[in-house]
Design a protein around this motif. Structure first.
Motif, PDB file in Angstrom:
ATOM      1  N   VAL A  98       1.061  -0.834   0.638  1.00  0.00           N
ATOM      2  CA  VAL A  98       0.542   0.127  -0.054  1.00  0.00           C
ATOM      3  C   VAL A  98       0.733   1.364   0.323  1.00  0.00           C
ATOM      4  N   GLU A  99       2.146   1.149   1.003  1.00  0.00           N
ATOM      5  CA  GLU A  99       2.389   2.210   0.517  1.00  0.00           C
ATOM      6  C   GLU A  99       3.128   2.948  -0.513  1.00  0.00           C
ATOM      7  N   TRP A 100       4.008   2.052  -0.646  1.00  0.00           N
ATOM      8  CA  TRP A 100       4.440   1.973  -2.666  1.00  0.00           C
ATOM      9  C   TRP A 100       3.366   2.695  -2.908  1.00  0.00           C
ATOM     10  N   LEU A 101       2.088   2.279  -3.149  1.00  0.00           N
ATOM     11  CA  LEU A 101       1.514   2.935  -4.122  1.00  0.00           C
ATOM     12  C   LEU A 101       1.222   4.614  -3.493  1.00  0.00           C
ATOM     13  N   LEU A 102       1.036   4.597  -2.207  1.00  0.00           N
ATOM     14  CA  LEU A 102       0.513   5.852  -2.090  1.00  0.00           C
ATOM     15  C   LEU A 102       1.963   6.571  -1.913  1.00  0.00           C
ATOM     16  N   HIS A 103       3.380   6.736  -2.110  1.00  0.00           N
ATOM     17  CA  HIS A 103       4.400   7.490  -2.700  1.00  0.00           C
ATOM     18  C   HIS A 103       4.182   7.759  -3.961  1.00  0.00           C
ATOM     19  N   ASP A 104       3.465   7.439  -4.890  1.00  0.00           N
ATOM     20  CA  ASP A 104       3.374   7.836  -6.106  1.00  0.00           C
ATOM     21  C   ASP A 104       2.353   9.062  -6.307  1.00  0.00           C
ATOM     22  N   LYS A 105       1.794   9.528  -7.385  1.00  0.00           N
ATOM     23  CA  LYS A 105       1.151  10.582  -7.681  1.00  0.00           C
ATOM     24  C   LYS A 105       0.193   9.875  -8.664  1.00  0.00           C
ATOM     25  N   PRO A 106      -1.853   9.883  -7.760  1.00  0.00           N
ATOM     26  CA  PRO A 106      -2.307   9.296  -8.486  1.00  0.00           C
ATOM     27  C   PRO A 106      -2.934   9.843 -10.441  1.00  0.00           C
ATOM     28  N   VAL A 107      -2.350   9.131 -10.670  1.00  0.00           N
ATOM     29  CA  VAL A 107      -2.741   8.924 -12.802  1.00  0.00           C
ATOM     30  C   VAL A 107      -4.090   8.380 -13.054  1.00  0.00           C
ATOM     31  N   ARG A 108      -3.986   7.507 -12.498  1.00  0.00           N
ATOM     32  CA  ARG A 108      -5.428   6.733 -12.769  1.00  0.00           C
ATOM     33  C   ARG A 108      -6.752   7.408 -12.383  1.00  0.00           C
ATOM     34  N   ASP A 109      -8.212   6.320 -12.303  1.00  0.00           N
ATOM     35  CA  ASP A 109      -9.305   7.115 -11.486  1.00  0.00           C
ATOM     36  C   ASP A 109      -9.193   6.439  -9.788  1.00  0.00           C
ATOM     37  N   ASP A 111     -11.396   5.145  -8.319  1.00  0.00           N
ATOM     38  CA  ASP A 111     -12.267   3.636  -7.820  1.00  0.00           C
ATOM     39  C   ASP A 111     -10.581   2.778  -8.280  1.00  0.00           C
ATOM     40  N   TYR A 112      -9.967   2.760  -9.345  1.00  0.00           N
ATOM     41  CA  TYR A 112      -8.589   1.393  -9.343  1.00  0.00           C
ATOM     42  C   TYR A 112      -8.255   1.576  -7.591  1.00  0.00           C
ATOM     43  N   TYR A 113      -8.047   3.144  -7.340  1.00  0.00           N
ATOM     44  CA  TYR A 113      -6.996   3.389  -6.068  1.00  0.00           C
ATOM     45  C   TYR A 113      -7.594   3.147  -4.826  1.00  0.00           C
ATOM     46  N   TYR A 114      -8.759   3.288  -5.558  1.00  0.00           N
ATOM     47  CA  TYR A 114      -9.401   2.447  -3.630  1.00  0.00           C
ATOM     48  C   TYR A 114      -9.760   1.479  -3.803  1.00  0.00           C
ATOM     49  N   ASP A 115      -9.841   0.302  -4.408  1.00  0.00           N
ATOM     50  CA  ASP A 115      -9.541  -1.106  -4.947  1.00  0.00           C
ATOM     51  C   ASP A 115      -8.278  -1.287  -4.310  1.00  0.00           C
ATOM     52  N   GLN A 116      -7.234  -1.218  -4.908  1.00  0.00           N
ATOM     53  CA  GLN A 116      -5.745  -1.008  -4.390  1.00  0.00           C
ATOM     54  C   GLN A 116      -5.085  -1.117  -2.876  1.00  0.00           C
ATOM     55  N   VAL A 117      -6.131   0.134  -2.597  1.00  0.00           N
ATOM     56  CA  VAL A 117      -6.012   0.140  -1.368  1.00  0.00           C
ATOM     57  C   VAL A 117      -6.987  -0.547   0.102  1.00  0.00           C
ATOM     58  N   VAL A 118      -8.248  -0.367  -0.147  1.00  0.00           N
ATOM     59  CA  VAL A 118      -9.345  -0.640   0.672  1.00  0.00           C
ATOM     60  C   VAL A 118      -9.324  -2.424   0.741  1.00  0.00           C
ATOM     61  N   CYS A 119      -8.468  -2.989  -0.782  1.00  0.00           N
ATOM     62  CA  CYS A 119      -8.569  -4.549  -0.019  1.00  0.00           C
ATOM     63  C   CYS A 119      -7.143  -4.975   0.827  1.00  0.00           C
ATOM     64  N   ALA A 120      -6.517  -3.957   1.499  1.00  0.00           N
ATOM     65  CA  ALA A 120      -5.867  -4.743   2.608  1.00  0.00           C
ATOM     66  C   ALA A 120      -6.379  -4.840   3.600  1.00  0.00           C
ATOM     67  N   GLY A 121      -7.445  -4.140   4.090  1.00  0.00           N
ATOM     68  CA  GLY A 121      -8.024  -4.714   5.626  1.00  0.00           C
ATOM     69  C   GLY A 121      -8.226  -6.073   5.437  1.00  0.00           C
ATOM     70  N   GLU A 122      -9.215  -6.430   4.556  1.00  0.00           N
ATOM     71  CA  GLU A 122      -9.372  -8.255   4.483  1.00  0.00           C
ATOM     72  C   GLU A 122      -7.504  -9.167   4.786  1.00  0.00           C
ATOM     73  N   LEU A 123      -6.864  -8.199   3.950  1.00  0.00           N
ATOM     74  CA  LEU A 123      -5.411  -9.204   3.885  1.00  0.00           C
ATOM     75  C   LEU A 123      -4.420  -8.732   5.713  1.00  0.00           C
ATOM     76  N   PHE A 124      -5.009  -8.061   5.853  1.00  0.00           N
ATOM     77  CA  PHE A 124      -4.306  -7.584   7.397  1.00  0.00           C
ATOM     78  C   PHE A 124      -5.320  -8.321   8.672  1.00  0.00           C
ATOM     79  N   SER A 125      -6.663  -8.507   8.440  1.00  0.00           N
ATOM     80  CA  SER A 125      -7.877  -9.309   9.414  1.00  0.00           C
ATOM     81  C   SER A 125      -7.194 -11.252   9.273  1.00  0.00           C
ATOM     82  N   THR A 126      -6.962 -11.133   8.103  1.00  0.00           N
ATOM     83  CA  THR A 126      -6.964 -12.860   7.889  1.00  0.00           C
ATOM     84  C   THR A 126      -5.366 -13.059   8.335  1.00  0.00           C
TER      85      THR A 126
END
Ligand code: ASP
Ligand code: MG
Length: 420
Positions: A98-109, A111-126
């Motif tokens: 996630v952090e690797w992505l947050l260091h970039d600048k947003p260039v795509r839409d 919803d794309y970033y939403y999914d790349q970041v938000v999916c982490a919640g399930e990875l952490f909990s599991t």
């Protein structure tokens, strides 16, 4: 084989994670696929990270993400002993992603970033829950569901590729049962053929669980919740709500359609298609019977009440007294589709068309302004939409006492009222 789903509330504290282990121990030799959501309000917290990132506030995004990280590290620290380091390493890999992505600048839409970041919640909990189960003797295999659930790239509302997913389920999930009885993975998320993460829509973990139940021809799906069973109304809104011990797929699909927050609406179809019963069980007291949802006819249901607040009514009428017919209505439905709006109620009159929507301001404004190209539009806000299935005269009178009814729609089974 069975499928269990534990929602965010069932893993949002150390005690509750212990409770999951306690429930799992009970099932001894059964083979179970366990689907887990993100802990508590993690998904909301991650949404804020995405918002900040997308608004160009990188530091704020990183700081908000730091809070989510610390919460999970703390939970891991207090839950795990022998498996802590292994879990910490796994978590750190996800953090870096996630952090690797947050260091970039947003260039795509967005919803794309939403999914790349938000999916982490399930990875952490599991990661944490799986480590804890292994530590306490519930031997299980953790899988990254993104290797199994293949979707299209409609970010935030991705559609599953069933063929591919079925094949991966056979390849990656089934063989695990030669080594242990429990396979544990994430709900809500998937990936495209380019390995980009996707999500299936908020509260989508129920749906993931149903997809696995279908693909594995499971004996049943149990969804573990913090309520004693499905109730005939939301007890927070209606304190006299009563439990419903038995329902059928049809009724639940109708309830979900009208907005009851019982089970994600997409959950029923994969179960119905293979006649797999769904148990809604209480994780706070597993001895309670809960609710069974299946194919059988169910009689004598209590009135089922769904109250949706924050509704907005759009009243659209023709300017020159011409009929509002298929031409206009077709055009409006095209707008609904384009803006991804699902009206909660519609009514067509001679020279008008009324629709009631959830008040998502930006969408409502877009719809109103597009419709204003060919109709007069009036917007009324702050309304409630009350739906009652299996209504009686008494319940109707009780619920509408001293309220103004703006609109009413009624069939033999269901009544809907738009209230001020
Ligand atoms: N964690 C996701 C959400 O909060 C998915 C789920 O809980 O089902 O929407
Ligand atoms: Mg949830």
């Amino acid at each position: 084989m069975k499928v269990f789903k534990f929602g965010g509330a069932s893993v949002n504290s150390i005690e509750r994670i212990r409770n999951v282990a306690h429930i799992m121990t009970h099932w001894g030799n059964e083979k179970i696929v366990v689907i887990v959501s993100a802990m508590g309000k993690t998904t909301n917290a991650l949404e804020k990270v995405v918002d900040a990132f997308f608004a160009g506030k990188k530091e704020e995004a990183l700081q908000l993400f730091e809070q989510v990280k610390q919460q999970h590290l703390t939970t891991a620290k207090y839950t795990l002993v022998t498996h802590y380091l292994e879990c910490e390493n796994q978590l750190k890999d996800f953090f870096t992603e996630v952090e690797w992505l947050l260091h970039d600048k947003p260039v795509r839409d967005y919803d794309y970033y939403y999914d790349q970041v938000v999916c982490a919640g399930e990875l952490f909990s599991t990661a944490i829950v799986s480590a804890y189960l292994n530590e306490t003797g519930v031997s299980n295999k953790w899988l990254d569901v993104r290797d199994i659930i293949r979707t299209d790239n409609d970010f935030r509302d991705a559609t599953i590729d069933w063929e591919f997913t079925r094949q991966k389920t056979n390849e990656l999930v089934l063989p695990q049962f030669n080594h242990c009885n429990v396979v544990l993975t994430q709900g809500f998320i998937g990936a495209t053929d380019e390995n980009e993460s996707t999500t299936l829509g908020r509260e989508g973990s129920d749906y993931t669980a149903a997809v696995f139940a279908n693909m594995l021809d499971a004996k049943s799906l149990s969804i573990w919740k913090d309520v004693e069973s499905v109730m005939n109304a939301d007890p927070k809104q209606f304190p006299d709500a009563v439990p419903i011990p038995e329902l059928n797929y049809n009724e639940v699909i109708e309830m979900a359609y009208y907005g009851a927050q019982v089970i994600h609406p997409k959950t029923i179809k994969p179960l119905q298609n293979k006649a797999i019963p769904l148990y809604v069980k209480c994780f706070l007291d597993p001895s309670l019977p809960g609710t069974v949802i299946h194919n059988k006819p169910v009689h004598h249901l209590p009135p089922i009440i769904v109250l949706k607040e924050k509704q907005v009514m759009l009243e659209m009428s023709s300017r020159d007294f011409s009929f509002v017919g298929e031409h206009h209505v077709g055009h409006l439905y095209n707008l609904f589709e384009k803006l991804n709006i699902k009206p909660n109620l519609t009514q067509n009159g001679a020279i008008s068309f009324v629709c009631v929507l959830d008040d998502r301001t930006e969408k409502v404004e877009k719809l109103a302004s597009a419709a204003a190209d060919f109709l007069d539009v009036q917007v009324v806000k702050e309304l409630s939409l009350l739906t009652v299935r299996h209504y009686t005269k008494e319940i109707f009178e009780k619920l509408t006492e001293s309220r103004t009814i703006l609109l009413r729609q009624q069939t033999t089974e269901t009544i809907q009222l738009l209230l001020h």
